[in-house]
Design a protein around this motif. Sequence first.
Motif, PDB file in Angstrom:
ATOM      1  N   TYR A   1      -4.543   8.506   1.651  1.00 27.18           N
ATOM      2  CA  TYR A   1      -5.200   8.242   0.120  1.00 27.18           C
ATOM      3  C   TYR A   1      -6.202   9.135  -0.425  1.00 27.18           C
TER       4      TYR A   1
ATOM      5  N   LEU B   1       0.833  -1.020   0.033  1.00 27.48           N
ATOM      6  CA  LEU B   1      -0.143  -0.032  -0.080  1.00 27.48           C
ATOM      7  C   LEU B   1       0.731   1.267   0.061  1.00 27.48           C
TER       8      LEU B   1
ATOM      9  N   ARG C   1      -7.385   0.314  -7.962  1.00 32.82           N
ATOM     10  CA  ARG C   1      -6.423  -0.804  -7.268  1.00 32.82           C
ATOM     11  C   ARG C   1      -5.885  -0.492  -5.897  1.00 32.82           C
ATOM     12  N   THR C   2      -5.546   0.789  -5.763  1.00 31.73           N
ATOM     13  CA  THR C   2      -5.008   1.009  -4.396  1.00 31.73           C
ATOM     14  C   THR C   2      -6.089   1.143  -3.330  1.00 31.73           C
TER      15      THR C   2
ATOM     16  N   GLU D   1       2.085   1.932  -3.336  1.00 33.67           N
ATOM     17  CA  GLU D   1       1.025   2.233  -4.254  1.00 33.67           C
ATOM     18  C   GLU D   1       0.831   3.910  -4.006  1.00 33.67           C
ATOM     19  N   LEU D   2       0.774   4.091  -2.924  1.00 30.55           N
ATOM     20  CA  LEU D   2       0.564   5.443  -2.457  1.00 30.55           C
ATOM     21  C   LEU D   2       1.621   6.496  -3.096  1.00 30.55           C
TER      22      LEU D   2
ATOM     23  N   LYS E   1      -5.635   2.886 -11.541  1.00 32.57           N
ATOM     24  CA  LYS E   1      -4.597   2.820 -10.341  1.00 32.57           C
ATOM     25  C   LYS E   1      -5.320   3.260  -9.210  1.00 32.57           C
TER      26      LYS E   1
ATOM     27  N   LEU F   1       1.058   6.826  -6.764  1.00 32.11           N
ATOM     28  CA  LEU F   1      -0.032   7.686  -7.030  1.00 32.11           C
ATOM     29  C   LEU F   1       0.230   9.143  -6.711  1.00 32.11           C
TER      30      LEU F   1
END
Length: 459
Positions: free
Chosen positions: A287, A206, A233-234, A209-210, A230, A213
Amino acid sequence: MKTILIFALLALTIGIAFEDVYAQTVPEPEPEPEPEPSDVIPPVVTVPEDFIVAAKDITGAYVVFDGVSATDDIDGDIVPVCTPNSGDFFWFGMNTVICTAIDNAGNKGQASFTVTVADLVPPTVNVPENIVLESTITSDLIVTFDTDVSATDDLDVVDPIVDCTPQSGSEFIIGTTEVICTAIDNAGNKGQASFTVTINNLLTVLNEELLALGDLSPNDLENLGTHVSKFVRTSNILFKLEQQGIKDLQSEFNESQKLGDSAKTRTEFNKDLSEFRKDIRILRQDYQDIFEDYRNEVKQLIKEKKGLTVSDKKNLQEFEKIKLRIQNTEAQSLDKVNSFIDESLNQELKINENKLRKLNQLIAFSEFPLNQFSDSQIAKWKQEQIELFSTVQALKIVMSSSDKDQKSDAQSLIKEIKNQIKEEKKKEEKQKENKSKNNSDKGKSGDNSKKSSNKGKKK
């Protein structure tokens, strides 16, 4: 007499002369030819080297071979005969093949070789597909797969034992580990197969991913569709992280209960759960902040653009759905956590209610009158009855509360109630001790007065 002698000499002379004449006129006979020598050398038989073939079953196999020939110094090539012959059935184990050739003179030549029918096929090892697990625990994770591993052999009656490295039930590190499983049959043939165990730490995934992003920028609305996928997905990883975290905490708590005195208490578990929820809220906020920043950039691009294409509008619609998805995911997540807490509390309630019911039955419907038991035993039962009743009532109060945080702290509340009961119990016991001591002092003073009275009577 003279006449006879002369006649004998004459006859002898004539005989000698006749013999000389005959010898000169009759030819001498020719010598007989010597007999030819007989064939005594046997043919030379050529056979292949010893060899091994794979058995078709536990009895043996049909074997075909070549490379057998024979030659004779007089008769030339001769076809030998082998026993057993090529194409015959050969029994499991070592078989001796004898090949024989006979020439026209009856000379016999032989040669032999061995054909060994053996188990040459390794066992077939069956392993599972590659295993991918997700965890929120940063330490090694125990993985079991023994039920999915097996081996079979075409000849062994009993399937071979499979040995895997690492073994099932071992601790696997975060990342990918290859597992090699080996089986050896009775003939020593080794069969192998492998698979991988991949453990993804969702928290690490995670965070990666962050970061990715945060680096996204909608330079052109044409790449908006890719960026939307994307973000989705996150969002899925974030939701999965929370669900897996609850599961991991519960598993860790259940395992700790096997440790006896060092087991983790329910209060400690609730505290860990509360801390985990706080971490999730922080990650969710990160997020949402990244999403809002990106969304603002998209809005700025829309302002700068003179018009939106059909593709742009479609991408924007998908992008706006993410906001609803985030809110829905958060709601589902909270419902899952609350349901988990309710289930845990409900289980605690059932255990205590069952204990209280049994104790009530013992006190109310005992086969023996209570006076058969000591006062201390009866007092102990009644005290336990009060404690259980208080615990049950506390659980019911907490479970009926709408405050979710109060539910997560249920065990702390119950612990406080129990501590209060214990303090009251200690006070009662202290009062009993004081009362008993006072009674004992009164008894002693009474005995002393009796003794004084008796002494007076004696005087």
